[in-house]
Write a protein that holds these residues in place. Structure first.
Motif, mmCIF file in Angstrom:
data_model
loop_
_atom_site.group_PDB
_atom_site.id
_atom_site.type_symbol
_atom_site.label_atom_id
_atom_site.label_comp_id
_atom_site.label_asym_id
_atom_site.label_seq_id
_atom_site.Cartn_x
_atom_site.Cartn_y
_atom_site.Cartn_z
ATOM 1 N N GLN A 10 29.943 92.184 20.450
ATOM 2 C CA GLN A 10 28.977 91.814 19.747
ATOM 3 C C GLN A 10 27.819 91.423 19.981
ATOM 4 O OE1 GLN A 10 31.909 88.373 17.831
ATOM 5 N NE2 GLN A 10 33.295 89.831 16.555
ATOM 6 N N GLY A 11 26.984 91.833 20.821
ATOM 7 C CA GLY A 11 25.521 91.822 21.117
ATOM 8 C C GLY A 11 26.111 90.697 22.469
ATOM 9 N N VAL A 12 27.235 90.753 23.000
ATOM 10 C CA VAL A 12 27.117 89.804 24.366
ATOM 11 C C VAL A 12 27.479 90.962 25.734
ATOM 12 C CG1 VAL A 12 28.555 87.806 25.710
ATOM 13 C CG2 VAL A 12 27.616 88.096 22.852
ATOM 14 N N LEU A 13 26.687 90.863 26.579
ATOM 15 C CA LEU A 13 27.230 91.215 28.108
ATOM 16 C C LEU A 13 28.501 90.898 28.566
ATOM 17 C CD1 LEU A 13 27.839 94.213 29.264
ATOM 18 C CD2 LEU A 13 25.816 93.693 30.786
ATOM 19 N N LYS A 43 20.598 90.691 25.848
ATOM 20 C CA LYS A 43 20.026 88.770 25.634
ATOM 21 C C LYS A 43 20.719 87.717 26.039
ATOM 22 C CE LYS A 43 17.660 87.924 22.085
ATOM 23 N NZ LYS A 43 17.008 87.021 21.013
ATOM 24 N N TYR A 44 22.556 88.505 25.969
ATOM 25 C CA TYR A 44 23.289 87.279 26.267
ATOM 26 C C TYR A 44 24.668 88.087 27.691
ATOM 27 C CZ TYR A 44 21.923 85.848 22.112
ATOM 28 O OH TYR A 44 20.609 84.589 20.831
ATOM 29 N N LEU A 45 24.655 87.253 28.420
ATOM 30 C CA LEU A 45 25.625 87.660 29.276
ATOM 31 C C LEU A 45 26.626 86.470 29.584
ATOM 32 C CD1 LEU A 45 25.585 90.021 31.832
ATOM 33 C CD2 LEU A 45 24.160 88.259 33.110
ATOM 34 N N VAL A 46 27.889 86.516 29.826
ATOM 35 C CA VAL A 46 28.756 86.305 30.654
ATOM 36 C C VAL A 46 29.521 86.286 32.077
ATOM 37 C CG1 VAL A 46 30.981 84.713 29.588
ATOM 38 C CG2 VAL A 46 29.257 85.074 27.723
ATOM 39 N N TYR A 47 29.380 85.736 32.630
ATOM 40 C CA TYR A 47 30.092 85.912 34.344
ATOM 41 C C TYR A 47 31.461 85.499 33.789
ATOM 42 C CZ TYR A 47 26.004 88.042 36.526
ATOM 43 O OH TYR A 47 24.563 88.653 36.253
ATOM 44 N N ARG A 71 16.768 86.260 30.918
ATOM 45 C CA ARG A 71 15.601 84.403 30.342
ATOM 46 C C ARG A 71 14.663 85.701 29.948
ATOM 47 N NH1 ARG A 71 15.786 79.644 33.269
ATOM 48 N NH2 ARG A 71 17.711 78.482 32.531
ATOM 49 N N SER A 72 13.886 86.660 30.606
ATOM 50 C CA SER A 72 13.334 87.246 30.563
ATOM 51 C C SER A 72 12.630 88.001 28.587
ATOM 52 C CB SER A 72 12.438 88.496 31.067
ATOM 53 O OG SER A 72 13.332 89.713 31.093
ATOM 54 N N ASN A 73 14.412 88.803 28.162
ATOM 55 C CA ASN A 73 15.201 88.907 27.592
ATOM 56 C C ASN A 73 14.778 87.478 25.961
ATOM 57 O OD1 ASN A 73 14.760 91.923 27.831
ATOM 58 N ND2 ASN A 73 16.649 91.277 28.662
ATOM 59 N N GLN A 74 14.446 86.500 26.209
ATOM 60 C CA GLN A 74 14.643 85.310 25.596
ATOM 61 C C GLN A 74 15.660 85.186 24.970
ATOM 62 O OE1 GLN A 74 11.982 87.366 24.632
ATOM 63 N NE2 GLN A 74 11.104 86.144 25.748
ATOM 64 N N GLY A 75 17.722 85.565 26.347
ATOM 65 C CA GLY A 75 18.515 84.842 26.118
ATOM 66 C C GLY A 75 19.581 84.364 26.891
ATOM 67 N N SER A 76 20.242 84.143 27.212
ATOM 68 C CA SER A 76 21.113 83.038 27.850
ATOM 69 C C SER A 76 21.909 83.537 28.605
ATOM 70 C CB SER A 76 21.970 82.050 26.324
ATOM 71 O OG SER A 76 20.621 81.345 25.348
ATOM 72 N N SER A 103 34.999 80.636 24.623
ATOM 73 C CA SER A 103 34.854 79.700 24.371
ATOM 74 C C SER A 103 32.358 80.267 24.825
ATOM 75 C CB SER A 103 34.971 78.240 25.321
ATOM 76 O OG SER A 103 34.615 78.627 26.625
ATOM 77 N N ALA A 104 32.484 80.977 25.657
ATOM 78 C CA ALA A 104 31.160 81.207 25.687
ATOM 79 C C ALA A 104 30.457 81.869 24.459
ATOM 80 C CB ALA A 104 30.919 82.334 26.915
ATOM 81 N N LEU A 105 31.714 82.718 23.579
ATOM 82 C CA LEU A 105 30.802 83.828 22.909
ATOM 83 C C LEU A 105 31.022 82.053 21.468
ATOM 84 C CD1 LEU A 105 30.940 86.334 21.734
ATOM 85 C CD2 LEU A 105 33.025 86.955 21.082
ATOM 86 N N GLU A 106 31.543 81.725 21.364
ATOM 87 C CA GLU A 106 31.459 80.817 20.083
ATOM 88 C C GLU A 106 29.920 79.715 20.688
ATOM 89 O OE1 GLU A 106 35.254 78.724 20.093
ATOM 90 O OE2 GLU A 106 36.430 79.952 19.746
ATOM 91 N N LEU A 107 29.818 79.534 21.465
ATOM 92 C CA LEU A 107 28.210 78.713 21.433
ATOM 93 C C LEU A 107 27.862 80.644 22.023
ATOM 94 C CD1 LEU A 107 29.366 77.004 25.188
ATOM 95 C CD2 LEU A 107 29.138 76.407 23.105
ATOM 96 N N LEU A 108 27.948 80.454 21.991
ATOM 97 C CA LEU A 108 26.218 82.036 22.083
ATOM 98 C C LEU A 108 25.915 81.491 20.472
ATOM 99 C CD1 LEU A 108 26.783 84.181 24.902
ATOM 100 C CD2 LEU A 108 24.809 82.573 24.577
ATOM 101 N N LYS A 109 27.055 81.893 19.849
ATOM 102 C CA LYS A 109 26.615 81.988 18.731
ATOM 103 C C LYS A 109 26.330 83.491 17.490
ATOM 104 C CE LYS A 109 26.512 77.127 17.710
ATOM 105 N NZ LYS A 109 25.804 75.740 17.244
ATOM 106 N N VAL A 110 26.678 84.164 18.397
ATOM 107 C CA VAL A 110 25.943 85.798 18.006
ATOM 108 C C VAL A 110 27.046 86.411 16.816
ATOM 109 C CG1 VAL A 110 25.678 88.091 18.829
ATOM 110 C CG2 VAL A 110 25.667 86.187 20.025
#
Length: 110
Positions: A10-13, A43-47, A71-76, A103-110
């Motif tokens: 869903q757009g998150v790595l 744009k979005y990364l979760v470790y 951040r250079s891709n305007q992400g979080s 919870s990270a996925l919910e906070l990113l609202k992707v």
């Protein structure tokens, strides 16, 4: 040894680290993960650090470098399941923490 399990959903790595993230292994993040982020404009990364056994300043610096790539891709970037013994050292990265990947996925609202 450091293993990285990568999943794009869903757009998150999601990057699940397993092993020792130290000066001996930080190159894996610097040489493999950061270029992928820049090339594919992620744009979005979760470790997920649940299975990290050892972490030093070089490992934290590698995570910080990926934060700058995102951040250079305007992400979080979010950290989740950070073991208690690494919370203090990870605070210097100034990356937001959550309890779980969900919870990270919910906070990113992707």
């Amino acid at each position: 040894m450091l293993y990285m399990d990568l999943e794009y959903y869903q757009g998150v790595l999601f990057v699940r680290l397993d092993g020792h993230l130290t000066y001996k292994n930080a190159y894996k993040i610097n040489n493999y993960l950061a270029p992928v982020i820049l090339k594919h404009r992620i744009k979005y990364l979760v470790y997920n650090l649940f299975s990290v056994l050892d972490l030093d300043n070089a490992g934290v610096d590698a995570i910080i470098r990926t934060k700058y790539a995102i951040r250079s891709n305007q992400g979080s970037v979010y950290l989740c399941e950070v073991p208690h013994q690494f919370r203090k050292v990870m605070r210097r990265s100034h990356i937001k923490e959550t309890l779980t990947e969900q919870s990270a996925l919910e906070l990113l609202k992707v």
